[in-house]
Design an enzyme around this catalytic site. Structure first.
Site, PDB file in Angstrom:
ATOM      1  N   ARG A 117      -8.084   4.184 -13.950  1.00 56.92           N
ATOM      2  CA  ARG A 117      -7.875   4.764 -12.624  1.00 56.92           C
ATOM      3  C   ARG A 117      -8.467   6.172 -12.456  1.00 56.92           C
ATOM      4  NH1 ARG A 117      -3.712   5.682 -10.409  1.00 56.92           N
ATOM      5  NH2 ARG A 117      -4.241   4.881  -8.349  1.00 56.92           N
ATOM      6  N   CYS A 144     -16.868   5.370 -25.297  1.00 59.64           N
ATOM      7  CA  CYS A 144     -18.179   6.002 -25.438  1.00 59.64           C
ATOM      8  C   CYS A 144     -18.716   6.470 -24.094  1.00 59.64           C
ATOM      9  CB  CYS A 144     -19.130   5.031 -26.108  1.00 59.64           C
ATOM     10  SG  CYS A 144     -18.542   4.583 -27.732  1.00 59.64           S
ATOM     11  N   GLU A 145     -17.941   7.263 -23.396  1.00 58.53           N
ATOM     12  CA  GLU A 145     -18.367   7.833 -22.118  1.00 58.53           C
ATOM     13  C   GLU A 145     -17.732   9.203 -21.983  1.00 58.53           C
ATOM     14  OE1 GLU A 145     -18.484   5.527 -18.653  1.00 58.53           O
ATOM     15  OE2 GLU A 145     -18.694   3.641 -19.753  1.00 58.53           O
ATOM     16  N   GLU A 172       4.603  -6.117   1.360  1.00 53.02           N
ATOM     17  CA  GLU A 172       4.085  -6.547   0.051  1.00 53.02           C
ATOM     18  C   GLU A 172       3.872  -5.365  -0.892  1.00 53.02           C
ATOM     19  OE1 GLU A 172       0.415  -8.275   1.385  1.00 53.02           O
ATOM     20  OE2 GLU A 172       1.342 -10.182   1.881  1.00 53.02           O
ATOM     21  N   ARG A 184       2.492  -1.385  -6.189  1.00 49.89           N
ATOM     22  CA  ARG A 184       2.629  -0.102  -6.889  1.00 49.89           C
ATOM     23  C   ARG A 184       4.031   0.492  -6.729  1.00 49.89           C
ATOM     24  NH1 ARG A 184      -1.825   3.194  -7.396  1.00 49.89           N
ATOM     25  NH2 ARG A 184      -2.815   2.082  -5.675  1.00 49.89           N
ATOM     26  N   GLY A 195       0.797  -1.225   0.000  1.00 50.91           N
ATOM     27  CA  GLY A 195       0.000   0.000   0.000  1.00 50.91           C
ATOM     28  C   GLY A 195       0.827   1.271   0.000  1.00 50.91           C
ATOM     29  N   TYR A 248      -1.300  -1.344 -12.001  1.00 49.17           N
ATOM     30  CA  TYR A 248      -2.765  -1.291 -12.094  1.00 49.17           C
ATOM     31  C   TYR A 248      -3.239  -0.595 -13.365  1.00 49.17           C
ATOM     32  CZ  TYR A 248      -2.121  -2.578  -7.231  1.00 49.17           C
ATOM     33  OH  TYR A 248      -1.721  -3.216  -6.082  1.00 49.17           O
TER      34      TYR A 248
HETATM   35  C1  PLP Z   1      -3.028  -8.017   0.460  1.00 55.29           C
HETATM   36  C2  PLP Z   1      -2.397  -6.998  -0.404  1.00 55.29           C
HETATM   37  N1  PLP Z   1      -1.061  -6.882  -0.385  1.00 55.29           N
HETATM   38  C3  PLP Z   1      -0.411  -5.990  -1.168  1.00 55.29           C
HETATM   39  C4  PLP Z   1      -1.124  -5.163  -2.007  1.00 55.29           C
HETATM   40  C5  PLP Z   1      -0.330  -4.218  -2.845  1.00 55.29           C
HETATM   41  O1  PLP Z   1      -0.724  -2.929  -2.673  1.00 55.29           O
HETATM   42  P1  PLP Z   1       0.123  -1.759  -3.342  1.00 55.29           P
HETATM   43  O2  PLP Z   1       0.188  -2.031  -4.783  1.00 55.29           O
HETATM   44  O3  PLP Z   1      -0.660  -0.547  -3.024  1.00 55.29           O
HETATM   45  O4  PLP Z   1       1.463  -1.787  -2.686  1.00 55.29           O
HETATM   46  C6  PLP Z   1      -2.513  -5.218  -2.043  1.00 55.29           C
HETATM   47  C7  PLP Z   1      -3.310  -4.273  -2.829  1.00 55.29           C
HETATM   48  O5  PLP Z   1      -3.707  -3.244  -2.265  1.00 55.29           O
HETATM   49  C8  PLP Z   1      -3.164  -6.184  -1.236  1.00 55.29           C
HETATM   50  O6  PLP Z   1      -4.479  -6.312  -1.276  1.00 55.29           O
HETATM   51  N1  LYS Z   2      -6.320  -0.851  -8.298  1.00 55.46           N
HETATM   52  C1  LYS Z   2      -5.988   0.105  -7.273  1.00 55.46           C
HETATM   53  C2  LYS Z   2      -5.168  -0.495  -6.191  1.00 55.46           C
HETATM   54  C3  LYS Z   2      -5.783  -1.707  -5.620  1.00 55.46           C
HETATM   55  C4  LYS Z   2      -4.822  -2.424  -4.790  1.00 55.46           C
HETATM   56  C5  LYS Z   2      -5.126  -3.878  -4.734  1.00 55.46           C
HETATM   57  N2  LYS Z   2      -5.338  -4.380  -3.399  1.00 55.46           N
HETATM   58  C6  LYS Z   2      -5.312   1.313  -7.870  1.00 55.46           C
HETATM   59  O1  LYS Z   2      -5.064   1.356  -9.016  1.00 55.46           O
HETATM   60  O2  LYS Z   2      -5.028   2.264  -7.200  1.00 55.46           O
END
Ligand code: PLP
Ligand code: LYS
Length: 432
Positions: free
Chosen positions: A329, A360-361, A289, A292, A247, A390
């Protein structure tokens, strides 16, 4: 551009207005592979993997494959010494095809199907992160006689990471995890410990995505350690692992805040160390983990301008050949990006512009507040940075538009990792 936070590490601006990444000109990529195209800087990915490994020297860094996964990406991750978090049998199949070692994999998901669980058990995924009581029962039934599945309990610690509601997962009342406050997490621990066929190896929490507040991660770490101490007091065992999820936020536009892995590592490890000392617990084996934070800035998407209109408010409406099918996004989270012209110099001044997609939006807007050359015109190329995470993984075929390719660049060479979809791809699955 060099040193700017939102472009890949190897991005360079050329005197003629072109931009190169990995020593490859984006104009050359567009000419050879067409547009839109996702370009991925291998060197950038590898550098960020190393930065996370340095930040957690005695812990485990598990790349979250949901951000972007293909076989090459899995191989880079393996070579850089990271582990891999998969959240479906599909992601696991790709990891296996890349020969990613099972002992460095873990599986997530709030609704893992029996097929997902069976695949994880069959293929020796090291850990499964349990997200419901049903899953505990299901795993006890599926567990082979020969090996006890190693489980973490996904805990909802009641910490708000103050990010977009759609990606907030550390608070009660959303679909992920088992609540610490309600006692559901403690009950999950009891149920697993009561099952001789299952092995509780730790706890997990994940506050959400695109979080830039380190305090929130520290608060969660302290609550998780306190929960480990309660488990010890109630059951006389201390599960050895603590997984604090991912995250970690990144800046999508120049000057926006992102988390620095070194600072994050120091603070998270410090918070865990102090909390453990306070509870007289041994230091757990820590996992983080990032998804992003590993791959977002390695990606640049190249589009070709199709048409330009003048809005009554003076803005240019610059329509490109991609849109919400390759980048959902902005629509989903109000995400904001930068866009720039590549391949020629800007002659006059610049103008306020919206880069809009082909779908088409009316809401299909990629960059609502760009500044582009006043003479931007059909045929020009635009590049949008920070599109490695993502984007391809969340791409769709809306309006039956084939998904773009992912092209790795490195040392002056370009190599397709995922090819562009074709109309045949779309037609072969239409079996009616
Ligand atoms: C369990 C878990 N771990 C790791 C991540 C990776 O998150 P991020 O890409 O924001 O680091 C996510 C997605 O939010 C997740 O659901
Ligand atoms: N898809 C989301 C993040 C989700 C993370 C997955 N747990 C984004 O682009 O910001």
């Amino acid at each position: 551009m060099t040193g700017s936070g939102v472009w890949p590490a190897t991005a360079r601006e050329r005197p003629d207005g072109d931009v190169s990444v990995g020593g490859v000109r984006l104009t050359a990529v567009a000419q050879r592979f067409g547009t839109p195209a996702h370009v991925l800087d291998e060197e950038d990915v590898r550098r960020r993997c190393r930065a996370f490994r340095r930040a957690f020297p005695d812990g485990e860094v598990a790349y979250a494959g949901k951000a972007f996964l293909c076989r090459a990406m899995a191989r880079w991750i393996a070579e850089e010494g990271l582990s891999l978090d998969v959240c479906s049998a599909g992601e696991l199949a790709v990891a296996r095809a890349a020969r990613f070692p099972g002992e460095r994999m873990l599986m997530h998901g709030n609704a893992k199907t029996p097929e997902d669980l069976r695949a994880a058990l069959d293929h020796g995924v090291d850990r499964i992160v349990v997200d419901s009581f049903h899953e505990i029962a299901r795993l006890a039934a599926l567990a082979p006689d020969t090996a006890r599945p190693r489980l973490l309990v996904r805990v909802t610690p009641g910490v708000d990471g103050r990010t977009h509601a759609a990606v907030t997962t550390g608070t009660d009342g959303q679909k992920f995890g088992l609540s610490l406050a309600s006692g559901a997490a403690a009950e999950a621990v009891r149920r697993i410990l009561a099952q001789r066929r299952l092995d509780l190896v730790g706890l997990h929490c994940h506050l959400g995505s695109q979080i830039t507040d380190v305090d929130a991660f520290e608060r969660a770490a302290r609550r998780m350690v306190a929960f480990l101490a309660r488990i010890r007091d109630e059951h006389g065992v201390v599960p050895p692992r603590l997984d604090l999820g991912g995250g970690f936020g990144v800046g999508y536009r120049d000057g926006e805040p992102g988390l620095d892995p070194a600072t994050l590592g120091d603070r998270l490890r410090g918070a865990v160390r102090e909390a453990c000392a306070g509870h007289r617990l041994p230091a757990p084996l820590l996992t983080v983990e990032p998804g992003r934070a590993i791959v977002a800035r390695a990606g640049v998407t190249v589009y070709r301008v199709v048409s330009v209109k003048h809005a009554p408010d003076g803005r240019l409406l610059v329509a490109v050949d991609g849109g919400m099918s390759d980048n959902p996004r902005p629509g989903l989270y109000g995400a904001r990006y930068e866009a720039r012209l590549v391949g020629r110099r800007c002659l006059g001044g610049d103008r306020a512009a919206a880069v809009v997609g082909r779908h088409c939006e009316a809401g299909d807007v990629l960059v609502g507040d760009a500044r582009l050359p006043a003479d931007v015109r059909p045929g020009d190329l635009l590049a949008v940075p920070c599109t490695g995470a993502y984007h391809h993984s969340m791409a769709s075929n809306y309006n039956l538009v084939p998904r773009p390719p992912v092209l790795a660049v490195r040392d002056g060479g370009v190599r397709p990792l995922v090819r562009r979809e074709t109309f045949d791809d779309l037609l072969t699955r239409d079996v009616g």
